[in-house]
Motif scaffolding. Structure first.
Motif, PDB file in Angstrom:
ATOM      1  N   ASP A   1      -8.710  14.460  -4.568  1.00 41.06           N
ATOM      2  CA  ASP A   1      -7.884  13.255  -4.682  1.00 41.06           C
ATOM      3  C   ASP A   1      -7.519  12.775  -3.287  1.00 41.06           C
ATOM      4  OD1 ASP A   1      -7.832  13.258  -7.427  1.00 41.06           O
ATOM      5  OD2 ASP A   1      -5.893  14.259  -7.591  1.00 41.06           O
ATOM      6  N   VAL A   2      -7.597  11.469  -3.058  1.00 39.21           N
ATOM      7  CA  VAL A   2      -7.214  10.914  -1.761  1.00 39.21           C
ATOM      8  C   VAL A   2      -6.568   9.551  -1.974  1.00 39.21           C
ATOM      9  CG1 VAL A   2      -9.505   9.921  -1.373  1.00 39.21           C
ATOM     10  CG2 VAL A   2      -8.023  10.370   0.575  1.00 39.21           C
ATOM     11  N   ILE A   3      -5.520   9.266  -1.189  1.00 38.00           N
ATOM     12  CA  ILE A   3      -4.786   7.999  -1.259  1.00 38.00           C
ATOM     13  C   ILE A   3      -5.076   7.197   0.003  1.00 38.00           C
ATOM     14  CG2 ILE A   3      -2.482   6.935  -1.284  1.00 38.00           C
ATOM     15  CD1 ILE A   3      -1.485   9.442  -2.764  1.00 38.00           C
ATOM     16  N   VAL A   4      -5.411   5.914  -0.163  1.00 37.26           N
ATOM     17  CA  VAL A   4      -5.616   5.047   0.996  1.00 37.26           C
ATOM     18  C   VAL A   4      -4.515   3.985   1.040  1.00 37.26           C
ATOM     19  CG1 VAL A   4      -8.104   5.372   1.017  1.00 37.26           C
ATOM     20  CG2 VAL A   4      -7.152   3.458  -0.263  1.00 37.26           C
ATOM     21  N   GLY A   5      -4.186   3.551   2.253  1.00 36.73           N
ATOM     22  CA  GLY A   5      -3.217   2.479   2.415  1.00 36.73           C
ATOM     23  C   GLY A   5      -1.776   2.915   2.394  1.00 36.73           C
ATOM     24  N   PHE A   6      -1.512   4.211   2.606  1.00 34.56           N
ATOM     25  CA  PHE A   6      -0.129   4.688   2.675  1.00 34.56           C
ATOM     26  C   PHE A   6       0.560   4.041   3.877  1.00 34.56           C
ATOM     27  CE2 PHE A   6       3.206   7.781   3.706  1.00 34.56           C
ATOM     28  CZ  PHE A   6       3.758   7.994   2.449  1.00 34.56           C
ATOM     29  N   PRO A   7       1.865   3.737   3.768  1.00 33.24           N
ATOM     30  CA  PRO A   7       2.563   3.090   4.892  1.00 33.24           C
ATOM     31  C   PRO A   7       2.355   3.831   6.214  1.00 33.24           C
ATOM     32  CG  PRO A   7       3.988   3.140   2.971  1.00 33.24           C
ATOM     33  CD  PRO A   7       2.761   3.933   2.609  1.00 33.24           C
ATOM     34  N   GLY A   8       1.982   3.080   7.222  1.00 35.64           N
ATOM     35  CA  GLY A   8       1.765   3.666   8.543  1.00 35.64           C
ATOM     36  C   GLY A   8       0.371   4.205   8.764  1.00 35.64           C
ATOM     37  N   GLU A   9      -0.525   4.095   7.756  1.00 36.74           N
ATOM     38  CA  GLU A   9      -1.891   4.577   7.915  1.00 36.74           C
ATOM     39  C   GLU A   9      -2.681   3.569   8.760  1.00 36.74           C
ATOM     40  OE1 GLU A   9      -5.087   6.416   4.863  1.00 36.74           O
ATOM     41  OE2 GLU A   9      -4.964   4.222   4.808  1.00 36.74           O
ATOM     42  N   THR A  10      -2.836   3.872  10.028  1.00 35.69           N
ATOM     43  CA  THR A  10      -3.574   2.992  10.933  1.00 35.69           C
ATOM     44  C   THR A  10      -5.066   3.126  10.688  1.00 35.69           C
ATOM     45  OG1 THR A  10      -3.757   4.701  12.620  1.00 35.69           O
ATOM     46  CG2 THR A  10      -1.789   3.289  12.700  1.00 35.69           C
ATOM     47  N   ASP A  11      -5.853   2.280  11.347  1.00 39.68           N
ATOM     48  CA  ASP A  11      -7.303   2.411  11.266  1.00 39.68           C
ATOM     49  C   ASP A  11      -7.743   3.788  11.743  1.00 39.68           C
ATOM     50  OD1 ASP A  11      -7.599  -0.145  10.268  1.00 39.68           O
ATOM     51  OD2 ASP A  11      -8.059  -1.050  12.226  1.00 39.68           O
TER      52      ASP A  11
ATOM     53  N   VAL B   1       3.919  -1.498   6.388  1.00 33.99           N
ATOM     54  CA  VAL B   1       3.201  -1.679   5.124  1.00 33.99           C
ATOM     55  C   VAL B   1       1.773  -2.152   5.397  1.00 33.99           C
ATOM     56  CG1 VAL B   1       3.138  -3.004   2.976  1.00 33.99           C
ATOM     57  CG2 VAL B   1       5.332  -2.169   3.875  1.00 33.99           C
ATOM     58  N   ILE B   2       0.818  -1.567   4.721  1.00 33.03           N
ATOM     59  CA  ILE B   2      -0.597  -1.905   4.907  1.00 33.03           C
ATOM     60  C   ILE B   2      -0.958  -3.083   3.992  1.00 33.03           C
ATOM     61  CG2 ILE B   2      -2.955  -1.032   4.890  1.00 33.03           C
ATOM     62  CD1 ILE B   2      -0.983   0.364   6.863  1.00 33.03           C
ATOM     63  N   PRO B   3      -1.542  -4.143   4.526  1.00 33.57           N
ATOM     64  CA  PRO B   3      -1.920  -5.296   3.684  1.00 33.57           C
ATOM     65  C   PRO B   3      -2.861  -4.881   2.555  1.00 33.57           C
ATOM     66  CG  PRO B   3      -2.120  -5.838   6.017  1.00 33.57           C
ATOM     67  CD  PRO B   3      -1.876  -4.360   5.950  1.00 33.57           C
ATOM     68  N   ASN B   4      -2.748  -5.575   1.426  1.00 32.43           N
ATOM     69  CA  ASN B   4      -3.549  -5.218   0.249  1.00 32.43           C
ATOM     70  C   ASN B   4      -5.046  -5.323   0.511  1.00 32.43           C
ATOM     71  OD1 ASN B   4      -1.429  -4.531  -1.462  1.00 32.43           O
ATOM     72  ND2 ASN B   4      -1.125  -6.648  -2.104  1.00 32.43           N
ATOM     73  N   ASN B   5      -5.462  -6.323   1.304  1.00 36.37           N
ATOM     74  CA  ASN B   5      -6.895  -6.457   1.555  1.00 36.37           C
ATOM     75  C   ASN B   5      -7.433  -5.282   2.371  1.00 36.37           C
ATOM     76  OD1 ASN B   5      -5.463  -7.447   3.860  1.00 36.37           O
ATOM     77  ND2 ASN B   5      -7.329  -8.462   4.578  1.00 36.37           N
ATOM     78  N   VAL B   6      -6.592  -4.728   3.255  1.00 32.55           N
ATOM     79  CA  VAL B   6      -6.996  -3.550   4.036  1.00 32.55           C
ATOM     80  C   VAL B   6      -7.073  -2.330   3.123  1.00 32.55           C
ATOM     81  CG1 VAL B   6      -6.380  -2.015   5.940  1.00 32.55           C
ATOM     82  CG2 VAL B   6      -6.011  -4.490   6.157  1.00 32.55           C
TER      83      VAL B   6
END
Length: 441
Positions: free
Chosen positions: A302-312, A349-354
């Motif tokens: 299991d992996v979560i993408v787009g968590f707050p503060g998750e930079t490139d 907050v990570i934008p939805n498109n990202v």
């Protein structure tokens, strides 16, 4: 005439086990269970609130029930019903909403099946959800889901499950074994162990916070139960998956070589923000140990993408970590804000498109990983348990190490085990095979 009822279950294996048990309580009181698409007197929706999408689906399902019978009584139970009972009660057509403890006593609330002008709510404070109700599913699928544990004491910053299900607590060893024996008598070939945090099994077994037994104790005893062909461990936290358990599975009579281990992020910095209880180095150790004793094992992540503060940079750290890791497939979750969680209050907050772009990249990686794992199994002999659905003229099944195979539809194969030689990858990513031996019918 007997009243008819129908169930719709959203979410996890745990929900399916509880739906099945609750449905049996209706049958004991003289109700007939029918498919959700059919006309029924009562429709019960077992809700989930892990993702935003599960929340949104609820209204659609209520409309389905109303379309089948506009006069039917509609009840909502489950995690979403505990977290946001009034929100569900306000949905047009909903008559009753039951919280975490009340759902197991649903028949007590159904003396009057008249439609209500508004939904009635019966929901406890989550602190009162401190007792255990055992559950298992039979009759719905080829395999059975056996609940062994409920609730969670972890405080992951993105998760609402402790708010929806309460503290960690376990079934007694005696009752788990009793349920497993009952399932084995139903000609069910596979049991999947399920719970919120099954590696924490033993805590709260007799109403206290101590561990009377461990998860290792549990799997050791279950492996001795006669009549069960297969036992499968569902999702288990990496910090609770011990070497001793992995060794037991590798030598087991019934436990299959398949593990699903949540990672959530390949960045230690993000893991700390999530308040996970391990670092990525421990995850590598778990995968390495499994590969050491079971090279053919299937390992899901299991992996979560787009968590707050998750930079490139954080995301690429996760992508590269998973790319290099010898795992078999990914379950990718796009982060969504959940009320009353720490993460919902975080900045950056990570934008939805990202989030969507990152999710797509990891799903693509999952396809590659699964393909590579399937290719590694070509030329091996495995045992397949066939499922019950006819999908476009084919019947599907899974090997013990979770390779999905298909063959032209033959109803005589349903719920049977066959030894097969895996021969090649099909165009849609499944595996073709040749029968070698029939094990059981």
């Amino acid at each position: 005439m007997k009243k008819k009822l129908a169930f719709y279950t959203l979410g996890c294996k745990l929900n399916f086990s509880e739906t099945s048990t609750i449905a049996r309580s209706f049958t004991d009181e003289g109700f007939d269970r029918v498919d959700f698409s059919e006309k029924a007197d009562i429709y019960v929706i077992n809700t989930c609130s892990v993702t935003e999408n599960a929340d949104k689906r609820f209204k659609t399902i209520v409309k389905q029930a109303q379309k089948a019978n506009s006069d039917a009584f509609v009840a909502a139970i489950g995690c979403y019903a505990q977290l946001k009972p009034q929100e569900l009660a306000d949905v047009y057509g909903v008559d009753l909403v039951l919280g975490a403890t009340e759902k197991f006593k649903i028949t007590d609330y159904l003396n009057d099946l008249s439609k209500n002008d508004f939904g009635h709510v019966h929901s406890c404070e989550i602190e009162d959800a401190d007792f255990y109700v055992g559950s298992y599913s039979i009759g719905d699928r080829t395999r059975a889901f056996l609940k062994v544990q409920d609730g969670c004491d972890y405080k992951c910053t993105y998760c609402t499950i402790p708010l929806a299900r309460g503290i960690s607590r376990s079934d007694t060893m005696e009752n788990v074994l009793k349920n497993a024996k009952e399932i084995s008598k139903q000609n069910i070939k596979e049991i999947v162990l399920t719970g919120v945090n099954i590696g924490d099994y033993g805590k709260g077994e007799f109403g206290n916070k101590k561990h009377e037994h461990t998860f290792l104790d549990l799997v050791t005893e279950l492996d001795k139960v006669e009549g069960i062909e297969r036992l499968r461990i569902s999702s288990i936290e990496p910090n609770l998956l011990k070497n001793e358990t992995i060794d037991l599975v590798s030598k087991s009579r019934a436990f299959v070589p398949h593990f699903h281990i949540p990672l959530q992020s390949g960045s230690n910095e993000i893991l700390k923000k999530m308040k996970r209880r391990y670092m990525r180095e421990l995850y590598v150790d778990r995968v390495s140990k499994i590969r050491e004793v079971m090279p053919h094992a299937c390992i899901g992540v299991d992996v979560i993408v787009g968590f707050p503060g998750e930079t490139d940079e954080h995301f690429l750290e996760t992508y590269n970590f998973l790319s290099a890791l010898n795992i078999s497939y990914l379950h990718v979750f796009t982060y969504s804000e959940r009320d009353n969680t720490e993460a919902a209050e975080m900045t950056e907050v990570i934008p939805n498109n990202v989030r969507s772009k990152r999710s797509k990249m990891l799903r693509g990686l999952s396809v590659k990983k699964r393909r590579a794992f399937y290719e590694s199994q070509i030329g091996t002999t495995r045992t397949v348990l066939f499922e019950s659905e006819n999908k476009e003229g084919y019947i599907h099944g899974f090997t013990e190490n979770y390779v999905k195979v298909k063959t032209p539809w033959n109803p005589q194969l349903i719920n049977t085990l066959h030894q097969v030689d895996l021969t090649k990858i099909d165009a849609d990513g499944l595996v073709r095979f040749e029968f070698t031996k029939v094990f059981s019918n």
